[in-house]
Scaffold this motif. Sequence first.
Motif: not given
Length: 338
Positions: A69-75, A253-257, A298-300
């Motif tokens: 969920s933290l990843g979704e929050l960051i996004t 991947t999106p959040v990492v990049r 763009r989404p995951n």
Amino acid sequence: MLLFAKSIAGFSFWILGTQAAAAHVKWFSAYDAAGQPRGLENVLCQDFELLLGVALLWIFSGCVVERMSLGELITRSLNRLTASLRLHTEAMIRAICGFFFISLWAVGGILLTPELKTTSTLAGPLQLAIAAGLLSRRTAPLSAAGIVVLFGLAVRDYGMFHLADYPIFLGLAVYLALTGLQKNLFGVQPLDVVRYATAVTLMWASVEKWAYPEWSFPLLNEHPGITFGFTNEFYMRAAGMVEFTLAFALAWTPVVRRVAAAVLLGMFVSACFEFGKLDVIGHSAIIVVLVAILSDHRPNEPDSHAAWLAPVGLCAALTATLFAYYLGHAAIFYTTIL
């Protein structure tokens, strides 16, 4: 105790980043691209292994967080912060690239980056023509062709190995051509093309920090504050590992990049304050690409990127880049690898 201190140092580099990783040493210090690089047995030392271990931990942790969920929050947070930039990505890239080529023309006597000196009378008019073509999407493909011509002139004068530092310019040329023609490259989006080119550019440049750390020592002696009190040798190993890992993350991947782009952006911008207008001009193109990657919403992708694949991919990319650099250098300049 020393191992613990260096582990803390590795952690600090990941939190704070390194300005030296962002400064391109060839613009500020003497270098000899044909000289004998440090042997791989000296590069792959205990400090290198320690820093790689920290890098693997961080890239794995980032992939795990992305699925939480933290990843979704960051996004969501990044999407809100970059919404207006995302809407104007293409115009922003064209504008900054226009500034870049006008600056090259104004300075005079260089092709694409400050160390690529030239006496060609073609370079200046071509740089102005490239900048003019970027005023419109329709003429952007012509500007892309001009960038390829400048790159070709640089290869002619300096050799392909030297220009292996700068595939980002070819990536930008492809981006401008594709956006101007409203097409993609065999299903790959224009922004992804320049994103991969940027990742390769930074991964290659990071190897130089391990192969020729002595090039940066005069720069570090002039700016001692950026070493955090560590020795120049350890600092350059750490700077190279930070840059390589963040560059690899740009291709993940999106959040990492996007997080990697944010960290790299902070490093490049802070280096501009440290090293002045030459750094601002030279790195303006890569800075705007990083802003575009950070803004990409763009989404995951599908779950084809399991978290454990990131450390494996990083090790594979590191091995491939190291051997490509050393084997390529040995083949061209007849140097040794070990």
